[in-house]
Design a protein around this motif. Structure first.
Motif, PDB file in Angstrom:
ATOM      1  N   LEU A 110      30.117  70.879  53.722  1.00  0.00           N
ATOM      2  CA  LEU A 110      29.724  70.880  52.325  1.00  0.00           C
ATOM      3  C   LEU A 110      29.178  69.516  51.957  1.00  0.00           C
ATOM      4  O   LEU A 110      29.624  68.499  52.496  1.00  0.00           O
ATOM      5  N   SER A 111      28.211  69.487  51.058  1.00  0.00           N
ATOM      6  CA  SER A 111      27.735  68.222  50.505  1.00  0.00           C
ATOM      7  C   SER A 111      27.860  68.289  48.987  1.00  0.00           C
ATOM      8  O   SER A 111      27.760  69.361  48.389  1.00  0.00           O
ATOM      9  N   LEU A 112      28.082  67.137  48.378  1.00  0.00           N
ATOM     10  CA  LEU A 112      28.136  67.021  46.930  1.00  0.00           C
ATOM     11  C   LEU A 112      27.176  65.906  46.526  1.00  0.00           C
ATOM     12  O   LEU A 112      27.293  64.774  47.002  1.00  0.00           O
ATOM     13  N   LEU A 113      26.223  66.236  45.675  1.00  0.00           N
ATOM     14  CA  LEU A 113      25.222  65.281  45.221  1.00  0.00           C
ATOM     15  C   LEU A 113      25.402  65.023  43.735  1.00  0.00           C
ATOM     16  O   LEU A 113      25.528  65.966  42.946  1.00  0.00           O
ATOM     17  N   ASP A 127      21.151  57.878  43.277  1.00  0.00           N
ATOM     18  CA  ASP A 127      22.073  59.013  43.307  1.00  0.00           C
ATOM     19  C   ASP A 127      23.264  58.776  44.229  1.00  0.00           C
ATOM     20  O   ASP A 127      23.217  57.940  45.126  1.00  0.00           O
ATOM     21  N   GLY A 128      24.316  59.554  43.977  1.00  0.00           N
ATOM     22  CA  GLY A 128      25.523  59.485  44.789  1.00  0.00           C
ATOM     23  C   GLY A 128      25.661  60.735  45.641  1.00  0.00           C
ATOM     24  O   GLY A 128      25.138  61.796  45.312  1.00  0.00           O
ATOM     25  N   VAL A 129      26.400  60.587  46.732  1.00  0.00           N
ATOM     26  CA  VAL A 129      26.618  61.712  47.646  1.00  0.00           C
ATOM     27  C   VAL A 129      28.022  61.606  48.219  1.00  0.00           C
ATOM     28  O   VAL A 129      28.573  60.513  48.362  1.00  0.00           O
ATOM     29  N   GLY A 130      28.596  62.756  48.524  1.00  0.00           N
ATOM     30  CA  GLY A 130      29.920  62.779  49.127  1.00  0.00           C
ATOM     31  C   GLY A 130      30.113  64.030  49.966  1.00  0.00           C
ATOM     32  O   GLY A 130      29.362  65.011  49.827  1.00  0.00           O
ATOM     33  N   PHE A 131      31.123  63.961  50.820  1.00  0.00           N
ATOM     34  CA  PHE A 131      31.422  65.047  51.749  1.00  0.00           C
ATOM     35  C   PHE A 131      32.931  65.219  51.859  1.00  0.00           C
ATOM     36  O   PHE A 131      33.679  64.266  51.613  1.00  0.00           O
TER      37      PHE A 131
END
Length: 178
Positions: A110-113, A127-131
């Motif tokens: 999964l990715s979260l942007l 922008d930010g991103v997380g996993f």
């Protein structure tokens, strides 16, 4: 007469099989959107470490392998593979929680942007991103193994810390305010 109809249907079958889904921002949303009172299988995702409260959060669910992780939405759908998407405006205050449905229990990535300017593109500088599992990030995409998680038959809670650009060549979570 029946033979002619059958021949006509068989002649049209290859054309229908070649119809390809084009990429668009709504792909995977109908499949990914949780319903009121969702019982699962789904992921209840909490976003932490937001830089600010503007823009849109976008969660995308992928198969659990390096080839398909972060692959284009239309490619996955055209190949009959898992792809789900959920978007929401960042709330002005309070906890930030999204729900995304999974096809069933099992392993996924999964990715979260955090799309701060809501332009539907990842801005390296803004922008930010997380996993899942909150891996350390560089300038290349992480391997599926570090963003892998398991879902059960119900709601599976996970927390993702967002990372933003720090300096020229690295990403990381924001420092906690003291």
């Amino acid at each position: 007469m029946t033979k002619y109809w059958l021949a006509a249907l068989l002649a049209l079958a290859p054309a229908a099989a070649l119809a390809q889904v084009e990429s668009n921002p709504n792909l995977g949303k109908a499949e990914g959107q949780c319903r009121a009172g969702e019982a699962g299988p789904a992921v209840l995702l909490t976003a932490v470490g937001l830089k600010d409260r503007r823009g849109v959060l976008r969660a995308e669910l992928y198969p659990d392998n390096d080839k398909d992780f972060l692959q284009d939405d239309n490619i996955l759908i055209n190949e009959g593979k898992t792809f789900r998407r959920v978007e929401m405006q960042v709330p002005a205050s309070g906890a930030v929680t999204l729900c995304i449905r999974t096809p069933g229990p099992g392993g996924y990535t999964l990715s979260l942007l955090h799309d701060r300017d809501a332009n539907r593109k990842f801005g390296l500088s803004t922008d930010g991103v997380g996993f899942p599992n909150n891996p350390r990030l560089g300038l290349s995409k992480p391997k599926a193994a570090v963003a892998r998680f398991q879902t059960g038959p119900g709601l599976t809670p996970i927390s993702i810390r967002l990372n933003y650009r720090k300096g020229l060549l690295s990403f990381g979570p924001l420092r906690e305010r003291q």
